[in-house]
Scaffold this motif. Sequence first.
Motif, PDB file in Angstrom:
ATOM      1  N   SER A  73      19.811  46.675  77.037  1.00  0.00           N
ATOM      2  CA  SER A  73      19.811  48.024  77.605  1.00  0.00           C
ATOM      3  C   SER A  73      18.598  48.254  78.490  1.00  0.00           C
ATOM      4  O   SER A  73      17.479  47.848  78.146  1.00  0.00           O
ATOM      5  CB  SER A  73      19.820  49.068  76.470  1.00  0.00           C
ATOM      6  OG  SER A  73      19.643  50.362  76.974  1.00  0.00           O
ATOM      7  N   THR A  74      18.842  48.918  79.606  1.00  0.00           N
ATOM      8  CA  THR A  74      17.733  49.303  80.477  1.00  0.00           C
ATOM      9  C   THR A  74      16.839  50.322  79.773  1.00  0.00           C
ATOM     10  O   THR A  74      15.639  50.386  80.042  1.00  0.00           O
ATOM     11  CB  THR A  74      18.249  49.899  81.788  1.00  0.00           C
ATOM     12  OG1 THR A  74      19.135  50.999  81.490  1.00  0.00           O
ATOM     13  CG2 THR A  74      18.999  48.857  82.607  1.00  0.00           C
ATOM     14  N   SER A  75      17.392  51.094  78.847  1.00  0.00           N
ATOM     15  CA  SER A  75      16.596  52.079  78.110  1.00  0.00           C
ATOM     16  C   SER A  75      15.522  51.398  77.272  1.00  0.00           C
ATOM     17  O   SER A  75      14.358  51.825  77.242  1.00  0.00           O
ATOM     18  CB  SER A  75      17.485  52.924  77.196  1.00  0.00           C
ATOM     19  OG  SER A  75      18.355  53.730  77.935  1.00  0.00           O
ATOM     20  N   ALA A  92      14.319  48.381  77.786  1.00  0.00           N
ATOM     21  CA  ALA A  92      13.383  47.754  78.715  1.00  0.00           C
ATOM     22  C   ALA A  92      12.450  48.781  79.342  1.00  0.00           C
ATOM     23  O   ALA A  92      11.245  48.554  79.459  1.00  0.00           O
ATOM     24  CB  ALA A  92      14.155  46.999  79.790  1.00  0.00           C
ATOM     25  N   ASP A  93      13.004  49.922  79.753  1.00  0.00           N
ATOM     26  CA  ASP A  93      12.188  50.965  80.390  1.00  0.00           C
ATOM     27  C   ASP A  93      11.147  51.514  79.417  1.00  0.00           C
ATOM     28  O   ASP A  93      10.000  51.771  79.790  1.00  0.00           O
ATOM     29  CB  ASP A  93      13.079  52.105  80.897  1.00  0.00           C
ATOM     30  CG  ASP A  93      13.912  51.696  82.111  1.00  0.00           C
ATOM     31  OD1 ASP A  93      13.629  50.629  82.682  1.00  0.00           O
ATOM     32  OD2 ASP A  93      14.848  52.439  82.449  1.00  0.00           O
ATOM     33  N   THR A 104      22.607  56.002  78.475  1.00  0.00           N
ATOM     34  CA  THR A 104      22.125  54.679  78.078  1.00  0.00           C
ATOM     35  C   THR A 104      21.225  54.767  76.856  1.00  0.00           C
ATOM     36  O   THR A 104      21.247  53.884  75.998  1.00  0.00           O
ATOM     37  CB  THR A 104      21.365  54.004  79.237  1.00  0.00           C
ATOM     38  OG1 THR A 104      20.287  54.853  79.648  1.00  0.00           O
ATOM     39  CG2 THR A 104      22.279  53.748  80.416  1.00  0.00           C
TER      40      THR A 104
END
Length: 398
Positions: free
Chosen positions: A347-349, A351-352, A372
Amino acid sequence: METVATTDIRIERHARQLSKQLKLLRERLFPPNSSKTLRTFSSGEAAQLIGVSDGYLRQLSLDGKGPTPRLTSNGRRSYTLSQINELRQHMASIKPKDALSYMPHRRLGERLQTIAVTNFKGGSAKTTTALYLAQYLALQGYRVLTIDLDPQASLSALLGVQPEFDLEEGDTLYGAIRYDDAKRRPLSDIIRKTYFDGLDLVPGNLELMEFEHETPGALHDRRGGTDTLFFKRVGLAIAEVEQDYDIVIIDCPPQLGYLTLGAVCAATSLLITIHPQMVDVASMSQFLLMTSDLLSVVRKAGGDLTHDFVKYVVTRHEPFDAPQSQIVALLRNLFGTDVLTATILKSTSIADAGLTKQTLYEIEKGQVRKSTYDRALESVNAANAEVLSSIHRAWGRS
């Protein structure tokens, strides 16, 4: 004529340059007197964590019972995690029959659960899995100790300790398991409180490699006697503080060395992370074969290899990727219920949040896209809840 630097000198120069830049960056982002803090939780989030209604919490606040929540400019209440734990204690005291649901600490006869999170393939999200599990358990009200056994010390950095600058000699688990009796320290002296209430840390750094270097000599010289062989030392150190915790999470190094073997012998349970790509699964096959061979030697030498459960955790999963789906199906067919039903999504969440050294449990919901965020958090919670269920079964709880 310019002198060509040898590789060791060049790498040392690069290391010093990078270390200096990281220190400057850290001082800019985190001034010397600052420390990492955890956000507050809305009254709705607090009520959900405790297991009561938001209205009940509101009434407690109006009656002046329990900790005083923070009030925003628009009158909304919020609680720190420490206050949430105070409320748990309050609920347990006024409802003793339901005390275990509010204060789920292990009871007499329930042994300390020590979970080693391991895999020697990079990119399997081993450290992320360990961190999310530790924070989840702390949010549920358990007393959690995390041990960073990885010399790269990513877990320590994520929990607010900068390995290069914040630690002195003996400030890692090595300080408690080293062979030099004169310099060995009690584990209680090394443990650090973190900004996450209920979650303590034994940090790591490159010092841990000393144990890998010294153990062959100790085995050759038979230093320490049979009771303190290398594979027993981690467990003996943890036993010093077991009365203070319910669950210990060990983030193992990404290789099968003496530290990893010591962690596996100290553990009551194992979590093995898997990234569902064929090259990673092939690597894991070799890892399991090597682990089996080494552990059989340790067992014959007196190591305790009885574990309450061994679970495989599928991480960085992309459920709509057909090859990944085939690999997950293969793993379930081979290992059955030893593979967690829930998978942790890529998930980009996640990673962010990691860009600012945070997890989904720490960031404000508005920092990432809601869809997300919700999807990623649901997958993480589901996997962690399965692990907690296995812990409860090991304790004999329903």
